[in-house]
Enzyme design. Structure first.
Site: not given
Length: 245
Positions: A144-145, A174
């Protein structure tokens, strides 16, 4: 800790695999001080997968001490297992990444949440740790991040770790519906600027990629897939080591 395994009717003693979770110490982000930390799903799902495999797991944070968790999806049974077992205890009592000995671990994993954007993007100890893992032949993974931690990492040959590699991470599409006003840059853009071969699927759908010893995932739905791919690499290596014994 070692354990005995059978391969082709031969008994081998191998060391149990150890995973380092490197988590954020940042609990707010952006101009409105949005609450953040490591996203619970991205902690819990890989943690429980590695634990089920019999791996030993240690959690270190950027600063040490209690590491913040973004407590989403509390009704998820895997998330509950993490919170009700030793996962939460470890998150409340992390050591600083300054104290990590990479020789003790087979892989490093960086969960997302918005926190890593704050304290991992331009953090020399983070970059040194990840470069050392990769240069030492170990597995590096993030979801993800979490891949913001990889964007500025340079290897011992001076090249960016992600240059020319197939990677993913939280997409611009997103981010547009999630935290665009809170983040100072797009992760997707950072990875592309560093020469990565970035790919993404439709928002919030699972997508994880293995490129050699580098494993990345796009979003929370990809956390389990990242863990499974890391396990596949480590188990393949274990069999290969055993076959050479």
């Amino acid at each position: 800790m070692s354990e005995s395994v059978i391969y082709n009717n031969l008994n081998f003693s191998i060391m149990k695999k150890r995973i380092l979770f490197m988590v954020t110490s940042a609990d707010v982000i952006g101009p409105k001080n949005r609450k953040t930390g490591s996203l619970l799903t991205e902690l819990a799902h890989p943690y429980e997968a590695f634990k089920k495999q019999g791996y030993e797991i240690d959690i270190y944070s950027v600063k040490g001490g209690e590491a913040p968790i973004d407590l989403v999806e509390l009704d998820d049974p895997i998330n509950q297992a993490f919170l009700n077992d030793d996962g939460l205890i470890k998150m409340k009592n992390t050591k600083s990444i300054d104290n990590v000995s990479i020789d003790d671990y087979d892989a490093v994993f960086v969960p997302g949440g918005l926190g890593p954007v704050v304290d991992m993007t331009d953090n020399p100890p983070v970059q040194h740790l990840l470069a050392s893992f990769y240069d030492s032949g170990k597995v590096v993974s993030a979801v993800c991040h979490g891949p913001v931690s990889l964007g500025n990492v340079k290897l011992k040959d001076g090249s960016y770790l992600v240059k020319g590699k197939h990677v993913t991470g939280f997409s611009a599409a997103e981010e547009a519906g999630y935290a665009k006003d809170d983040v100072p840059f797009e992760l997707e853009d950072l990875l592309k600027e560093r020469g990565a071969d970035y790919s993404a699927v439709d928002p919030w759908q699972p997508h994880s990629i293995t490129d050699g010893r580098l494993v990345t995932g796009q979003n929370p739905a990809s956390a389990q897939g990242v863990a499974e791919k890391v396990i596949a690499i480590l188990e393949s290596a274990a069999v290969l080591e055993s076959s050479k014994a």
